[in-house]
Design a protein around this motif. Structure first.
Motif, PDB file in Angstrom:
ATOM      1  N   GLY A 135     -45.207  -5.451 -45.488  1.00 34.34           N
ATOM      2  CA  GLY A 135     -44.260  -6.479 -45.057  1.00 34.34           C
ATOM      3  C   GLY A 135     -42.928  -5.873 -44.657  1.00 34.34           C
ATOM      4  N   LEU A 136     -42.444  -4.925 -45.467  1.00 34.45           N
ATOM      5  CA  LEU A 136     -41.160  -4.280 -45.175  1.00 34.45           C
ATOM      6  C   LEU A 136     -41.187  -3.612 -43.804  1.00 34.45           C
ATOM      7  N   PHE A 137     -42.243  -2.818 -43.575  1.00 44.11           N
ATOM      8  CA  PHE A 137     -42.295  -2.072 -42.321  1.00 44.11           C
ATOM      9  C   PHE A 137     -42.575  -2.998 -41.140  1.00 44.11           C
ATOM     10  N   TRP A 138     -43.338  -4.062 -41.389  1.00 43.31           N
ATOM     11  CA  TRP A 138     -43.583  -5.054 -40.331  1.00 43.31           C
ATOM     12  C   TRP A 138     -42.258  -5.623 -39.839  1.00 43.31           C
ATOM     13  N   LEU A 139     -41.377  -5.980 -40.805  1.00 44.12           N
ATOM     14  CA  LEU A 139     -40.083  -6.549 -40.423  1.00 44.12           C
ATOM     15  C   LEU A 139     -39.265  -5.550 -39.613  1.00 44.12           C
ATOM     16  N   ILE A 140     -39.303  -4.276 -40.016  1.00 47.31           N
ATOM     17  CA  ILE A 140     -38.545  -3.246 -39.294  1.00 47.31           C
ATOM     18  C   ILE A 140     -39.104  -3.054 -37.887  1.00 47.31           C
ATOM     19  N   VAL A 141     -40.435  -2.967 -37.808  1.00 50.20           N
ATOM     20  CA  VAL A 141     -41.082  -2.698 -36.522  1.00 50.20           C
ATOM     21  C   VAL A 141     -40.875  -3.855 -35.549  1.00 50.20           C
ATOM     22  N   ARG A 142     -40.953  -5.101 -36.048  1.00 52.09           N
ATOM     23  CA  ARG A 142     -40.768  -6.248 -35.167  1.00 52.09           C
ATOM     24  C   ARG A 142     -39.288  -6.524 -34.935  1.00 52.09           C
ATOM     25  N   GLY A 143     -38.465  -6.221 -35.951  1.00 52.33           N
ATOM     26  CA  GLY A 143     -37.049  -6.558 -35.840  1.00 52.33           C
ATOM     27  C   GLY A 143     -36.278  -5.648 -34.891  1.00 52.33           C
ATOM     28  N   ALA A 144     -36.591  -4.335 -34.913  1.00 52.59           N
ATOM     29  CA  ALA A 144     -35.794  -3.389 -34.129  1.00 52.59           C
ATOM     30  C   ALA A 144     -35.765  -3.721 -32.637  1.00 52.59           C
ATOM     31  N   PRO A 145     -36.925  -3.897 -31.960  1.00 54.04           N
ATOM     32  CA  PRO A 145     -36.859  -4.196 -30.523  1.00 54.04           C
ATOM     33  C   PRO A 145     -36.214  -5.550 -30.249  1.00 54.04           C
ATOM     34  N   ALA A 146     -36.449  -6.518 -31.154  1.00 59.20           N
ATOM     35  CA  ALA A 146     -35.878  -7.846 -30.935  1.00 59.20           C
ATOM     36  C   ALA A 146     -34.356  -7.782 -30.993  1.00 59.20           C
ATOM     37  N   LEU A 147     -33.818  -6.978 -31.911  1.00 58.57           N
ATOM     38  CA  LEU A 147     -32.357  -6.882 -32.033  1.00 58.57           C
ATOM     39  C   LEU A 147     -31.755  -6.128 -30.860  1.00 58.57           C
ATOM     40  N   LEU A 148     -32.475  -5.065 -30.405  1.00 52.44           N
ATOM     41  CA  LEU A 148     -31.932  -4.227 -29.338  1.00 52.44           C
ATOM     42  C   LEU A 148     -31.939  -4.958 -27.995  1.00 52.44           C
ATOM     43  N   ASP A 149     -32.802  -5.949 -27.875  1.00 54.55           N
ATOM     44  CA  ASP A 149     -32.980  -6.671 -26.619  1.00 54.55           C
ATOM     45  C   ASP A 149     -31.653  -7.303 -26.195  1.00 54.55           C
ATOM     46  N   GLY A 150     -31.073  -6.761 -25.137  1.00 54.60           N
ATOM     47  CA  GLY A 150     -29.827  -7.321 -24.617  1.00 54.60           C
ATOM     48  C   GLY A 150     -28.595  -6.948 -25.416  1.00 54.60           C
ATOM     49  N   ALA A 151     -28.684  -5.930 -26.284  1.00 52.38           N
ATOM     50  CA  ALA A 151     -27.524  -5.582 -27.110  1.00 52.38           C
ATOM     51  C   ALA A 151     -26.711  -4.441 -26.510  1.00 52.38           C
ATOM     52  N   GLY A 152     -27.070  -3.938 -25.350  1.00 55.15           N
ATOM     53  CA  GLY A 152     -26.290  -2.862 -24.735  1.00 55.15           C
ATOM     54  C   GLY A 152     -26.995  -1.524 -24.873  1.00 55.15           C
TER      55      GLY A 152
END
Lengths: 244, 390
Positions: free
Chosen positions: B87-104
């Motif tokens: 679960g921990l790594f799932w959140l990291i793996v899914r969260g990283a690209p979602a956060l970077l999307d459009g963040a510069g």
């Protein structure tokens, strides 16, 4: 030990002179300084660096002793038995963490300065004290505990008057290990901007001034060896008193 | 799952982990920063990506904590730890690209305190569950290999490459490989040198009580000298050797770099090696020695066939202490130009670049942990053999 009786006061005198009158040693360190460079560290008083170094170690060790002994007492009571395997795992795994890594990992969370050093010293210092306190409290002779119960001491009295005094020498060994590690880790603390004697060594490394490196190294080394020796003496005295 | 009714159906440490874990879930899980140096903004686990992605991860973490808290099926506690880690790594793996999307372009994402603390909780849960099951040395070795394989797969597959520590790694690949080799060289090389010096010295100390009384206290004083001071004091000594002994310089002996770090590590290693050799040899039961003498064995034969095999677990335990200690101390080599992971740690501290610190500190910790586990397995294996073979 005859060597000890002569060597110990001599080393203490050398250490005091190194800290209070560093300029006396200028001829000794001069060959190691770069040509024309400074020989004796004068960016800060060595006394104040020593005091802040030792304060860090004393604060961290005192806090670690208090917490670790309390935890060891809790875990060795019947109610805390369920936590015993876990606490053993934590001490085993925790001690494989390099002290430097603990220090470096504390920085992102706490920033630079004395804070992360203090936390790292405290956390790392817990483990040897806890391990030894647990060993001391769980390997007491059953006959003694039985006798204490027989003369009508309640749990609290048994702990205070029998178990803790008997476990004291083993606990002191843990405290000694922890203090020695803390002295060393505090030295590295100057890389995260804590004011310790490591500053002298780091300044020497950064400016290629071996005189500084030697000066700082000697002071820290002497402190460590003398404090270690004092704690060993204290343990020996306690053991001979309890007749262990 | 039927709810456990009696108190014994719950594991007290598991309950502690569950409480701690649920609390940690509301702390910042990841950090999003505008660039490499500035402090980022902490984001909680459910704010990382869409509810579909975070929901699964959160559910796995909560399920893992609940499985860990029960005590009815002990294997399920181990499973709970594994599910929680997924679960921990799932959140990291899914969260990283979602956060970077459009963040510069310069934006960086990294795991925050919540992730690291939860990782610790699940690893401790796993260790606690394993301690309860008390697997044999071979099974532990298998589990370690499995864990490392999963980690290698995770790192190799590139799903974590959006994280800032992976970006630090990507820009320093060759330096990282060099640092790894140097770190291993320092730790294992000094271990080998210490064993070469320490075993014979330990055997001598075992024989001659007078030698033992001088050597062991001297070595323990050596051990108390703070590492930075020891590394520093080696500099003028080796600088002098490099300058005055003919041929020393061509061997690479100089005031800074590999040589002083190596020598300092060897000096630190001597006490555990010599001390444990003496303790291991002294542990042979007098009856066994008497029997060996009765069979007409010479002193050398007794040493090789009786004392050394019986003392082997203690000797290996000494090597375990040395290896773990030297992997940690080799970090200091970074300060005196000796290379290794310490280079990244101290560069990172200088630049206040957290990811660079982690790039040095995390492999060091992993290396130390793995070495400790492997050496523990070896100690258990040799301890088991002499009894099985009469």
């Amino acid at each position: 030990m005859r060597i000890g009786t002569i060597l110990r006061p001599a080393l203490i005198v050398v250490l005091i002179a190194l800290v209070l009158r560093p300029t006396w040693f200028a001829p000794v360190f001069a060959p190691f300084a770069p040509a024309g460079g400074p020989v004796i560290y004068d960016r800060a008083s060595l006394l104040s660096l020593s005091l802040s170094h030792l304060t860090l170690v004393v604060l961290a060790s005192a806090a670690a002793t208090l917490v670790a002994v309390t935890l060891a007492i809790l875990v060795t009571r019947p109610a805390g038995a369920a936590f015993r395997p876990l606490s053993r795992t934590i001490t085993n795994m925790g001690q494989t963490f390099p002290p430097v890594a603990v220090l470096a990992l504390a920085v992102p969370m706490l920033g630079f300065g004395a804070g992360p050093t203090l936390v790292a010293l405290f956390l790392y210092g817990l483990l040897p004290i806890f391990e030894n306190a647990m060993t001391g409290l769980s390997t007491l002779p059953p006959a003694t505990i039985e006798a204490a119960r027989g003369i009508g001491l309640n749990r609290w009295q048994r702990l205070i008057r029998v178990e803790l005094p008997l476990a004291l020498p083993v606990m002191l060994t843990g405290i000694r290990l922890s203090v020695v590690i803390s002295l060393g880790t505090a030295t590295i603390g100057s890389t995260v901007a804590a004011r310790t004697l490591g500053e002298v060594i780091i300044a020497g490394l950064l400016t290629n001034n071996t005189a500084y490196v030697l000066q700082g190294g000697l002071i820290v080394g002497l402190f460590a060896v003398l404090i270690y020796d004092a704690l060993v003496q204290l343990e020996a005295r306690l053991i001979s008193r309890t007749g262990g | 799952m039927p709810l456990p009714r009696s108190a014994s159906a719950l594991s007290p440490p598991g309950l502690l982990f569950a409480g701690l874990g649920l609390f940690l879930l509301v702390t910042p899980f990841m950090t999003l920063a505008a660039n490499r140096i500035v402090a980022g903004e902490g984001l909680r686990a459910w704010a990382l990506a869409g509810p579909g992605a975070t929901g699964a991860g959160l559910a796995a973490i909560v399920a893992g904590l609940l499985f860990g808290a029960q005590n009815v099926r002990r294997r399920l506690r181990l499973g709970g730890a594994a599910i929680g880690l997924c679960g921990l790594f799932w959140l990291i793996v899914r969260g990283a690209p979602a956060l970077l999307d459009g963040a510069g372009d310069y934006a960086r994402v990294s795991p925050a305190a919540g992730f690291w603390a939860l990782l610790m909780v699940f690893l401790l849960l796993m260790a606690d569950a394993l301690a309860q099951l008390s697997p044999g040395p071979l099974l532990r070795g298998g589990l370690l290999a499995l864990g490392l394989a999963v980690l290698a797969l995770l790192l190799g597959s590139g799903v974590l490459s959006d994280l800032s520590i992976a970006q630090e790694f990507a820009s320093r690949k060759s330096a990282f490989v060099a640092a790894t080799l140097r770190h291993l060289g320092l730790a294992f090389g000094s271990l080998a040198a210490a064993a070469l010096i320490g075993f014979p010295l330990g055997i001598l100390c075992h024989r001659k009580a007078r030698l033992r009384r001088t050597v062991l206290p001297m070595l323990s004083f050596l051990q108390t000298i703070p590492s930075l001071a020891m590394f520093g004091i080696m500099i003028p000594i080796l600088g002098w050797v490099g300058a005055s002994v003919p041929g020393a310089r061509t061997l690479g002996i100089a005031g800074i770099g590999f040589a002083p770090a190596f020598l300092a590590l060897v000096l630190y290693s001597l006490l555990p090696v010599v001390g444990n050799t003496v303790a291991g040899l002294a542990a042979a039961p007098p009856a066994a020695l008497e029997a060996a003498r009765g069979m007409g064995m010479t002193v050398g034969q007794r040493l090789l066939r009786v004392e050394l095999p019986l003392g082997l677990p203690v000797l290996l335990a000494g090597l375990r202490i040395v290896l773990v200690q030297n992997i940690g101390l080799a970090v200091i080599a970074g300060l005196i130009g000796g290379g290794g992971y310490g280079t990244f740690v101290f560069q990172g501290l200088n630049q206040t670049a957290t990811d660079l610190i982690l790039l040095g500190a995390l492999p060091t910790v992993l290396l130390a942990l793995v070495s400790a586990i492997v050496m523990d397995i070896l100690v258990d294996l040799v301890r088991a053999t002499p009894e099985a073979r009469p």
